[in-house]
Scaffold this motif. Structure first.
Motif, mmCIF file in Angstrom:
data_model
loop_
_atom_site.group_PDB
_atom_site.id
_atom_site.type_symbol
_atom_site.label_atom_id
_atom_site.label_comp_id
_atom_site.label_asym_id
_atom_site.label_seq_id
_atom_site.Cartn_x
_atom_site.Cartn_y
_atom_site.Cartn_z
ATOM 1 N N SER A 187 0.849 -1.187 0.000
ATOM 2 C CA SER A 187 0.000 0.000 0.000
ATOM 3 C C SER A 187 0.889 1.243 0.000
ATOM 4 N N ASP A 212 0.716 5.658 -0.352
ATOM 5 C CA ASP A 212 -0.142 6.842 -0.315
ATOM 6 C C ASP A 212 -0.112 7.507 -1.691
ATOM 7 N N THR A 213 -1.249 7.517 -2.372
ATOM 8 C CA THR A 213 -1.305 7.997 -3.755
ATOM 9 C C THR A 213 -1.951 9.365 -3.903
ATOM 10 N N VAL A 214 -2.328 9.997 -2.811
ATOM 11 C CA VAL A 214 -2.920 11.332 -2.885
ATOM 12 C C VAL A 214 -1.777 12.343 -2.853
ATOM 13 N N GLY A 215 -1.641 13.127 -3.920
ATOM 14 C CA GLY A 215 -0.546 14.078 -4.006
ATOM 15 C C GLY A 215 -0.948 15.498 -3.660
ATOM 16 N N TYR A 216 -2.196 15.861 -3.951
ATOM 17 C CA TYR A 216 -2.677 17.218 -3.718
ATOM 18 C C TYR A 216 -4.074 17.149 -3.108
ATOM 19 N N TYR A 217 -4.443 18.188 -2.404
ATOM 20 C CA TYR A 217 -5.848 18.333 -2.028
ATOM 21 C C TYR A 217 -6.252 19.776 -2.283
ATOM 22 N N SER A 240 -8.695 22.906 -1.279
ATOM 23 C CA SER A 240 -9.487 23.445 -0.179
ATOM 24 C C SER A 240 -10.063 24.798 -0.597
ATOM 25 N N LEU A 280 0.924 17.561 -0.801
ATOM 26 C CA LEU A 280 1.146 16.820 0.445
ATOM 27 C C LEU A 280 2.619 16.429 0.532
ATOM 28 N N GLU A 285 0.947 16.441 7.733
ATOM 29 C CA GLU A 285 0.175 15.913 6.604
ATOM 30 C C GLU A 285 0.818 14.626 6.104
ATOM 31 N N PHE A 298 3.096 12.231 -0.027
ATOM 32 C CA PHE A 298 2.812 11.546 -1.275
ATOM 33 C C PHE A 298 3.902 10.512 -1.577
ATOM 34 N N THR A 335 2.726 2.749 3.104
ATOM 35 C CA THR A 335 1.890 2.708 4.310
ATOM 36 C C THR A 335 1.693 1.293 4.837
#
Length: 78
Positions: A21, A23-28, A30, A44, A50, A53, A57
């Motif tokens: 696994s 972590d594949t979220v690079g940006y958020y 808001s 990230l 935070e 990226f 995990t």
């Protein structure tokens, strides 16, 4: 007559971590009041608690085959 025997064994010698696994979220995005109600893109990077990226995990290491194990024995017969 003497006889010297040297024995070596290695377990899990070519051990490497297998990531299961990442972590594949690079940006958020808001929409905070501090940015005048406009969308704000945040990378990230791991700063300020935070998630980062691309970090691993979870990995498939078990307690039995976790590390490399090497043992050497010497036997003297006389």
């Amino acid at each position: 007559r003497y006889e010297l025997e040297l024995v070596g064994e290695a377990f899990n010698l070519l051990n490497h971590q297998n990531a299961t696994s990442i972590d594949t979220v690079g940006y958020y995005i808001s929409n905070l009041k501090t940015y005048n109600d406009s969308a704000h893109l945040t990378f990230l990077s791991g700063a300020n608690g935070e998630p980062r990226f691309g970090t691993v995990t979870n990995a498939n290491s078990t307690t039995l085959y976790r590390e490399r194990q090497v043992q050497v024995a010497v036997r003297l017969r006389f």
